[in-house]
Design an enzyme around this catalytic site. Structure first.
Site, PDB file in Angstrom:
ATOM      1  CE1 TYR A  59      56.769  34.738  39.952  1.00 24.70           C
ATOM      2  CE2 TYR A  59      57.533  34.053  42.114  1.00 24.70           C
ATOM      3  CZ  TYR A  59      57.010  35.022  41.277  1.00 24.70           C
ATOM      4  OH  TYR A  59      56.728  36.260  41.767  1.00 24.70           O
ATOM      5  CD  GLU A  61      58.358  37.065  36.127  1.00 25.15           C
ATOM      6  OE1 GLU A  61      58.251  37.796  37.118  1.00 25.15           O
ATOM      7  OE2 GLU A  61      59.352  37.081  35.376  1.00 25.15           O
ATOM      8  CG  ASP A 205      33.796  44.648  32.754  1.00 24.64           C
ATOM      9  OD1 ASP A 205      33.949  43.413  32.898  1.00 24.64           O
ATOM     10  OD2 ASP A 205      34.010  45.474  33.656  1.00 24.64           O
ATOM     11  CB  THR A 231      34.957  37.539  36.908  1.00 24.37           C
ATOM     12  OG1 THR A 231      33.539  37.503  36.684  1.00 24.37           O
ATOM     13  CG2 THR A 231      35.361  38.929  37.338  1.00 24.37           C
ATOM     14  CE  LYS A 234      31.056  39.452  39.055  1.00 24.61           C
ATOM     15  NZ  LYS A 234      32.491  39.642  38.982  1.00 24.61           N
ATOM     16  NE  ARG A 240      37.162  36.368  44.569  1.00 25.68           N
ATOM     17  CZ  ARG A 240      35.907  36.785  44.395  1.00 25.68           C
ATOM     18  NH1 ARG A 240      34.904  35.982  44.678  1.00 25.68           N
ATOM     19  NH2 ARG A 240      35.655  37.988  43.955  1.00 25.68           N
TER      20      ARG A 240
HETATM   21  C1  LIG Z   1      31.326  44.493  35.441  1.00 22.60           C
HETATM   22  C2  LIG Z   1      32.465  44.093  36.343  1.00 22.60           C
HETATM   23  N1  LIG Z   1      33.720  44.387  35.984  1.00 22.60           N
HETATM   24  C3  LIG Z   1      34.772  44.066  36.747  1.00 22.60           C
HETATM   25  C4  LIG Z   1      34.604  43.408  37.946  1.00 22.60           C
HETATM   26  C5  LIG Z   1      35.819  43.151  38.795  1.00 22.60           C
HETATM   27  O1  LIG Z   1      36.072  41.850  39.149  1.00 22.60           O
HETATM   28  P1  LIG Z   1      37.059  41.541  40.381  1.00 22.60           P
HETATM   29  O2  LIG Z   1      36.296  41.774  41.620  1.00 22.60           O
HETATM   30  O3  LIG Z   1      37.443  40.108  40.138  1.00 22.60           O
HETATM   31  O4  LIG Z   1      38.225  42.459  40.250  1.00 22.60           O
HETATM   32  C6  LIG Z   1      33.323  43.080  38.371  1.00 22.60           C
HETATM   33  C7  LIG Z   1      33.109  42.406  39.663  1.00 22.60           C
HETATM   34  O5  LIG Z   1      32.054  42.309  40.198  1.00 22.60           O
HETATM   35  C8  LIG Z   1      32.209  43.434  37.554  1.00 22.60           C
HETATM   36  O6  LIG Z   1      30.960  43.162  37.907  1.00 22.60           O
END
Ligand SMILES: Cc1ncc(COP(=O)(O)O)c(C=O)c1O
Length: 412
Positions: A59, A61, A205, A231, A234, A240
């Site tokens: 743990y 935090e 993003d 992420t 991918k 993950r």
């Molecule tokens: C552009 C984008 N943002 C956010 C996410 C979210 O990722 P997660 O599935 O790990 O929550 C994804 C996942 O495919 C994504 O393609």
């Protein structure tokens, strides 16, 4: 070393044969079918080892050196390594590696910059925006006032004039650039310019392209965006999970938005696995991999176009190819089902003209397996033959087996 260390030790098999069967069954499925889901990849045995390590017990935090739990001196080292590697890999002033997923990273980015009710401009979901870009079923759509930009129906490219007009009209607090199914590079300089003109924060993003960025095969959003969310799975090929990059000026806001605002204890085994993946991604071998991923996607796009499918935007800059199977007389959902039955696993996705579902194919996993452009051309022909029902299911599955047998994801 086995890719499932606990199975190697036979612990799980002896204690819980039912679950051991599930793990082995999934390994077999992944090894004997083609993983064309653009968001998936095969992590290395080293990443899997970190995930299955005793760090899963801890743990922690808070942040290194300032934890709410005792006994964190060793996991602190893991998190510091992950942070330093992420900063070096992407040239960022600050990295937060605690987000449990891409969605939690986006939630934290919003929490750092916005208040409920603020207006946000992002790619509309019918054009490839993610759930966290304003879906009414998601926290984003419920707590913020989203305005969606789209792509041009003809070219499939982002409608930059519309982005600028919407930003001028709605004066959003933040603009989000990122997508689940845009196969071209984002023009981050353009989004920065519009954000500056309209007084908005820019959030990239970059969940999909971040692995390509790490390998130098795609432009980086880091110099342009106030906050970059991504992420670690991918193309980046880690566990993950999520991460956030930003300038030093936003570091404290971002860290507090992750913990304690949106998350509790950090998952130290995943953070250690992220560190391993960042280390791998900094190597020349990974750069070669990232460039091959793109070359493979281009070969796949060419093959699919030659076979009669419509490739949106006329091709790809990235690891993904978006196609309309309509000209072969089949809609996206039926196509996905036929391909799954033949051992080719992929997703449906939005199409630029928005009135039918297309297919999203990715090359990250196949490239990790060692496949190249010749295999992509062969897969494109097989995809079209399956969709046209010119080949029997058994014959298609045999061809898939032959490919996966020659390119096993975990040869050891
Ligand atoms: C552009 C984008 N943002 C956010 C996410 C979210 O990722 P997660 O599935 O790990 O929550 C994804 C996942 O495919 C994504 O393609």
């Amino acid at each position: 070393m086995s890719v499932i260390p606990t199975l190697e030790a036979d612990v799980l098999r002896r204690q819980d044969p039912e679950l051991a069967e599930v793990l082995l069954g999934e390994l077999t499925r992944q090894s004997t079918t083609l993983q064309l889901i653009a968001a998936e990849n095969f992590t290395s045995p080293a990443v899997l080892a970190a995930l299955g390590s005793p760090l899963a017990n801890k743990y922690a935090e808070g942040y290194p050196g300032a934890r709410y739990h005792g006994g964190c001196e060793i996991v602190d080292v893991a998190e510091r390594i992950a942070v330093e590697r992420a900063k070096a890999l992407f040239g960022a002033e600050h990295a937060n590696v605690q987000s449990h997923s891409g969605s939690s990273a986006v939630l934290a980015a919003y929490a750092a910059l916005l208040r409920p009710g603020d207006t946000v401009l992002a790619m509309g979901l019918p054009f490839g925006g993610h759930l966290t870009h304003g879906s009414p079923a998601n926290f984003s759509g419920r707590w913020f006032d989203f305005v969606g930009y789209g792509v041009e129906a003809e070219s499939g490219l982002i409608d930059h004039d519309q982005v600028r007009t919407l930003a001028r009209t709605h004066r959003p607090k933040a603009i989000v650039c990122g997508s689940i199914s845009y196969p071209r590079h984002m023009d981050y300089a353009f989004f920065r310019e519009v954000a500056d003109e309209t007084g908005a924060f820019l959030i990239a993003d970059a969940a999909h392209p971040m692995g390509l960025v790490a390998g130098g095969a795609a432009p980086s959003p880091v110099p342009y965006a106030d906050i970059v969310c991504a992420t670690t799975h991918k193309v980046l090929r880690g566990p993950r999970g999520g991460m956030i990059l930003c300038g030093g000026d936003l570091a404290e806001r971002v860290d507090r938005a992750v913990f304690p605002f949106t998350q509790g204890g950090a998952q130290m085994h995943t953070i250690a696995a992220k560190a391993v993946a960042f280390g791998e991604a900094a190597t020349p071998a990974f750069a070669a991999y990232a460039h091959q991923v793109v070359a493979n996607a281009r070969a796949l796009a060419r093959g699919l176009a030659d076979a009669g499918l419509v490739v949106t935007t006329g091709g790809t800059d990235t690891h993904m190819v978006i196609v309309d199977p309509g000209p072969l007389g089949v809609d996206g959902r039926t196509a996905r089902g036929r391909l799954a039955a033949a051992g080719m696993v992929l997703d449906t996705c939005a199409l630029p003209h928005g009135d039918a579902r297309g297919l999203r194919l990715g090359t990250a996993a196949l490239t990790t397996q060692g496949m190249g452009e010749a295999e992509m051309a062969r897969i494109a022909v097989l995809v079209a033959a399956v969709l046209r029902e010119e080949v029997e299911g058994r014959q298609a599955r045999e061809e898939v087996r032959e490919l996966t047998g020659r390119f096993p994801p975990y040869p050891e």
